[in-house]
Scaffold this motif. Sequence first.
Motif, PDB file in Angstrom:
ATOM      1  N   TRP A 178       0.833  -1.194   0.000  1.00 36.24           N
ATOM      2  CA  TRP A 178       0.000   0.000   0.000  1.00 36.24           C
ATOM      3  C   TRP A 178       0.869   1.246   0.000  1.00 36.24           C
ATOM      4  O   TRP A 178       1.910   1.272   0.658  1.00 36.24           O
ATOM      5  CB  TRP A 178      -0.877   0.032   1.248  1.00 36.24           C
ATOM      6  N   LEU A 226       0.773   5.101   1.306  1.00 39.09           N
ATOM      7  CA  LEU A 226       0.022   5.837   2.328  1.00 39.09           C
ATOM      8  C   LEU A 226       0.357   7.317   2.239  1.00 39.09           C
ATOM      9  O   LEU A 226       1.103   7.857   3.040  1.00 39.09           O
ATOM     10  CB  LEU A 226       0.362   5.300   3.720  1.00 39.09           C
ATOM     11  N   GLU A 262      -4.393   8.758   2.963  1.00 38.57           N
ATOM     12  CA  GLU A 262      -5.207   7.753   2.292  1.00 38.57           C
ATOM     13  C   GLU A 262      -4.335   6.604   1.808  1.00 38.57           C
ATOM     14  O   GLU A 262      -3.209   6.811   1.367  1.00 38.57           O
ATOM     15  CB  GLU A 262      -5.942   8.374   1.099  1.00 38.57           C
ATOM     16  N   GLY A 263      -4.891   5.399   1.896  1.00 36.47           N
ATOM     17  CA  GLY A 263      -4.181   4.234   1.415  1.00 36.47           C
ATOM     18  C   GLY A 263      -4.581   3.888  -0.006  1.00 36.47           C
ATOM     19  O   GLY A 263      -5.752   3.978  -0.371  1.00 36.47           O
ATOM     20  N   GLU A 288       3.175   0.662   3.193  1.00 34.53           N
ATOM     21  CA  GLU A 288       2.874  -0.409   4.141  1.00 34.53           C
ATOM     22  C   GLU A 288       2.837  -1.734   3.406  1.00 34.53           C
ATOM     23  O   GLU A 288       2.164  -1.876   2.383  1.00 34.53           O
ATOM     24  CB  GLU A 288       1.527  -0.166   4.827  1.00 34.53           C
ATOM     25  N   ARG A 307       4.912  -0.620   8.329  1.00 33.91           N
ATOM     26  CA  ARG A 307       4.938   0.708   7.724  1.00 33.91           C
ATOM     27  C   ARG A 307       6.368   1.208   7.673  1.00 33.91           C
ATOM     28  O   ARG A 307       7.102   1.099   8.653  1.00 33.91           O
ATOM     29  CB  ARG A 307       4.111   1.674   8.567  1.00 33.91           C
TER      30      ARG A 307
END
Length: 112
Positions: free
Chosen positions: A26, A28, A32-33, A63, A85
């Motif tokens: 992801w 980030l 927002e992801g 992440e 993360r």
Amino acid sequence: MSGRLTTHVLDLSRGLPAAGMKLQLWSLEAGEGKLLCEASTNSDGRLDAPLLEGPELVPGCYELLFMAGDYFRGSMPVFEQIPIRFNITSSDDHYHIPLLVAPGGYSTYRGS
């Protein structure tokens, strides 16, 4: 040299690479992801290609989400999903984020 992002997973309870563990990457940014990719580890606990490389590897917060519960299903895992993360600060560096995992715990570090 272009930078890249790689990972591998070792199953400490078996003393073997964690073959077939699913994971997601992801981005980030701005609170927002954004799902960038999904993959599964191969028989060596690694991915067949970098998660990001070259122009795709941009500085920012990311992440890795490891699906440990699915992998350890049947052995009553404590952790269903393991999020790691981390920040990428240079597009030219190699970021290797390994996961050492067992049904009751895990550890990570920035590898080489």
